[in-house]
Design an enzyme around this catalytic site. Structure first.
Site, PDB file in Angstrom:
ATOM      1  N   SER A 185      42.385 -16.683  10.040  1.00  0.00           N
ATOM      2  CA  SER A 185      42.957 -17.393  10.769  1.00  0.00           C
ATOM      3  C   SER A 185      43.981 -18.263   9.759  1.00  0.00           C
ATOM      4  O   SER A 185      45.728 -17.286   9.034  1.00  0.00           O
ATOM      5  CB  SER A 185      42.003 -18.411  10.419  1.00  0.00           C
ATOM      6  OG  SER A 185      43.281 -19.858  11.491  1.00  0.00           O
ATOM      7  N   MET A 306      41.522 -21.359   7.647  1.00  0.00           N
ATOM      8  CA  MET A 306      40.096 -23.248   7.908  1.00  0.00           C
ATOM      9  C   MET A 306      39.254 -22.623   8.963  1.00  0.00           C
ATOM     10  O   MET A 306      39.008 -22.237   9.586  1.00  0.00           O
ATOM     11  CB  MET A 306      41.250 -24.307   8.381  1.00  0.00           C
ATOM     12  CG  MET A 306      40.584 -25.910   8.549  1.00  0.00           C
ATOM     13  SD  MET A 306      40.649 -26.302   6.919  1.00  0.00           S
ATOM     14  CE  MET A 306      42.308 -26.606   6.441  1.00  0.00           C
TER      15      MET A 306
END
Length: 368
Positions: A185, A306
């Site tokens: 991510s 995250m």
């Protein structure tokens, strides 16, 4: 200037920002949205040169950066910021082919992540996405930019004949019909590119990449990976099949499921089922379905990002006899996803970004 590792901030710590955009209207809208959410806007700028100056003068926690601006554009501004006053940068990117390409160029220079500018009526679109924008700003403000600075430095060296970004130890034997799953991510695109660039084609992996990224960007991301790698890389389509030496990138806005496996060939399907871990595509969906279907050597790598997406997926991979690799904290822009994976207790290898391929090969070979 000397580059130092930044201290990652807590998720509830106050955040300050500088907003750079050549549209006064957009600057006003973005500032209002951030300030309404309690983010302190220390200054604004209408071009890259003024943006760099404002960042140096005010020292914000995060910068929102437009890309197409007169004079010094966003890409050059990111590069200058990383040289003069290293600061986490969130790119605000247009949803277009050239917008996607410029976004990836900015990330090569050191930007942490990007947020897609809405199409259509700008004010309405941004208001509808206020929560997502604020979340992205806070996430990037929490990033450890020493990881992205290192990526930018490697990109500079690659154009000036400097040292390479890492090497893969030579091997004479590879496992038969291996599959590699990659999930990432925030801060992930350049790390994924490094993996595909150095993954030996002789290993003949089938590769599935899940990068949290909206539709309209994953196609260009796949094309960049294809250019950088000896593997044949493309954006996944429903019913797609791949064999050894091929890779698929999950399409933005769709979950990527492994729907079949036989004779060393993978079949995938795309679904628009509800988001998992608040994202779509979700790493967990791909990892779990791969673990259910694949009975040849299977490895999963969880990279910077995250949240906790991928943690349940690596448990499924481990239960199926597969190997799990996680990126280390030192080289992760955001250590959320790797940390959650490590906390499951099933991770076999924890490696810095330049040693991820070596870890993947080592863990996969042990499955023979």
């Amino acid at each position: 200037m000397t580059r130092t590792k930044t201290t990652q901030r807590g998720g509830t710590d106050p955040v300050s920002a500088v907003v750079v955009d050549d549209s006064q209207f957009m600057r006003t809208v973005i500032c209002d949205m951030l300030e309404d959410a309690g983010i302190d806007v220390l200054g604004t700028a209408s071009n890259g040169a003024d943006g760099v100056e404002t960042v140096v003068e005010t020292g914000p926690d995060v910068v929102t950066m437009d890309l197409k601006m007169p004079g010094v554009d966003g890409i050059e501004a990111v590069d200058q910021i990383m040289t003069e006053r290293p600061t986490p940068v969130l790119v605000l990117s247009a949803h277009a082919a050239d917008g996607a390409e410029l976004t990836f160029e900015a990330m090569e220079k050191g930007a942490v992540d990007f947020f897609e500018k809405p199409s259509g009526e700008v004010s309405v679109g941004l208001k509808q996405q206020q929560e997502s924008l604020v979340s992205a700003v806070r996430s990037v403000a929490n990033a450890d930019i020493s990881a992205t600075e290192a990526a930018a430095e490697r990109a500079r060296q690659s154009t000036t004949g400097g040292p390479s970004s890492g090497s893969t130890p030579p091997m004479t034997e590879y496992p038969d019909r291996p599959t590699l799953l990659v999930g990432s991510s925030t801060g992930g695109p350049t790390v994924v590119e490094g993996i595909l660039e150095t993954l030996p084609i002789e290993a003949d992996f089938r590769v599935l990449v899940v990068q949290h990224m909206p539709d309209g960007f994953t196609e260009r991301f796949a094309a960049r990976l294809d250019d950088a790698s000896e593997y044949s890389v493309r954006e996944a389509t429903d019913g797609d099949r791949i064999g050894g030496g091929e890779a698929l990138v999950a399409r933005g806005g769709s979950h990527l499921e492994v729907s079949g496996y036989g004779g060393g060939r993978l079949r995938v399907s795309l679904t628009e089922a509800e988001p998992v871990n608040n994202v779509r595509p979700a790493v967990d969906v791909t990892f779990r379905t791969a673990a259910d279907r694949i009975d040849d050597p299977l490895s999963a790598a969880v990279l910077t990002g995250m949240g906790s997406d991928g943690a349940a997926g690596v448990e499924a991979v481990n239960a199926a006899g597969g190997a799990v690799i996680a990126q280390d904290e030192e080289t992760s822009a955001v250590f959320g996803m790797p940390q959650r994976a490590i906390e499951t207790g099933v991770v076999d290898e924890v490696r810095p970004r330049e040693e991820l391929v070596a870890g993947i090969l080592n863990a996969t070979t042990k499955q023979q």
